[in-house]
Design a protein around this motif. Sequence first.
Motif, short mmCIF file in Angstrom:
data_model
loop_
_atom_site.label_atom_id
_atom_site.label_comp_id
_atom_site.label_asym_id
_atom_site.label_seq_id
_atom_site.Cartn_x
_atom_site.Cartn_y
_atom_site.Cartn_z
N TYR A 33 0.85 -1.19 0.00
CA TYR A 33 0.00 0.00 0.00
C TYR A 33 0.89 1.24 0.00
CZ TYR A 33 -4.17 -2.75 1.07
OH TYR A 33 -5.21 -3.64 1.02
N PHE A 39 -1.81 6.04 1.24
CA PHE A 39 -3.09 5.37 0.99
C PHE A 39 -4.01 5.58 2.19
CE2 PHE A 39 -6.10 1.92 0.78
CZ PHE A 39 -6.34 1.75 -0.57
N PHE A 54 -6.90 4.35 4.32
CA PHE A 54 -7.64 3.12 4.57
C PHE A 54 -9.07 3.43 5.02
CE2 PHE A 54 -3.25 1.86 4.83
CZ PHE A 54 -3.23 0.60 4.27
N LYS A 55 -9.94 2.44 4.81
CA LYS A 55 -11.33 2.64 5.20
C LYS A 55 -11.45 2.66 6.71
CE LYS A 55 -12.71 -2.21 5.51
NZ LYS A 55 -13.71 -3.23 5.10
N VAL A 85 -15.61 -1.60 -0.02
CA VAL A 85 -14.16 -1.73 -0.15
C VAL A 85 -13.74 -1.35 -1.57
CG1 VAL A 85 -13.95 -3.53 1.60
CG2 VAL A 85 -14.35 -4.16 -0.79
N ASN A 113 -7.88 8.00 -3.01
CA ASN A 113 -6.96 6.94 -3.43
C ASN A 113 -6.92 6.75 -4.95
OD1 ASN A 113 -6.10 6.19 -0.82
ND2 ASN A 113 -7.96 4.95 -0.53
N ASP A 129 -8.09 -3.15 0.74
CA ASP A 129 -8.49 -2.42 1.94
C ASP A 129 -9.63 -3.14 2.66
OD1 ASP A 129 -8.56 -0.39 3.80
OD2 ASP A 129 -9.87 0.89 2.61
#
Length: 237
Positions: free
Chosen positions: A152, A156, A158-159, A166, A195, A236
């Motif tokens: 990654y 990046f 992330f959720k 996703v 992203n 993710d």
Amino acid sequence: MCKVETERAENDIKKGKIVYFHFFGMVAKYDSDLEFNELLLKNNIKVDSALYYCTADELEYCYPNRMYREIENLHGKNFIDSLRNIADKQFITKHPDKIYDYFVCDQNSLYPNDKSYYDFVRRDTVPIFLNNKNYTRYSQNYENDFLKSVEYPNDFVFKKENDTLVSRISAEFTLFKNGNIKNVDIQTYFYNKINEKHSFYYSEKMKEFILKTKWVPARNKDITVNCKVLLLIFLDK
């Protein structure tokens, strides 16, 4: 009308006239109809066609239905299926360069060491059509291996823990019988639009992964064929 059509069929049968009907409309289509018709004619079965309606009831095709029952009486219940199987094989042999859609093949292309296409499909992620064959290609094995081969990016995003959606990568390519790969097309979707700047990175990594993998070609009627391959990878998670 049904009574008249049934009586007509009975009279034709007494005269030795047997007819198989192809239905057109909201029904499955076959590439091997020409070969199939030739096999029917060799068995003294004539060929005709009828239009299938989505509102049709059991009284609408009385002549074709009576003829079909007579074919089963004369040749057995598996006769038509066996002829279709022979016709399919003949068509595949005659068209060695044809590229098949992934849902047509009896055995789709496999990721190395996957035993069965359907053993590794995540059925809850994609729609199911056409006798359960229309799956987006998803294997936990190739996804795991792909994710091990990439990192990654540092920025990046992330959720969050409660997010249910996703990011994902989908890919389509043509896998030929000899293992060659062409027509690679990759699409990325990022739940967090920030992203999207990493789209090129993941697309290139996915293409590299596809090209270096020794995929097992698809088979149809036990014959190795050229076939389109669809892949799906979730990021993710």
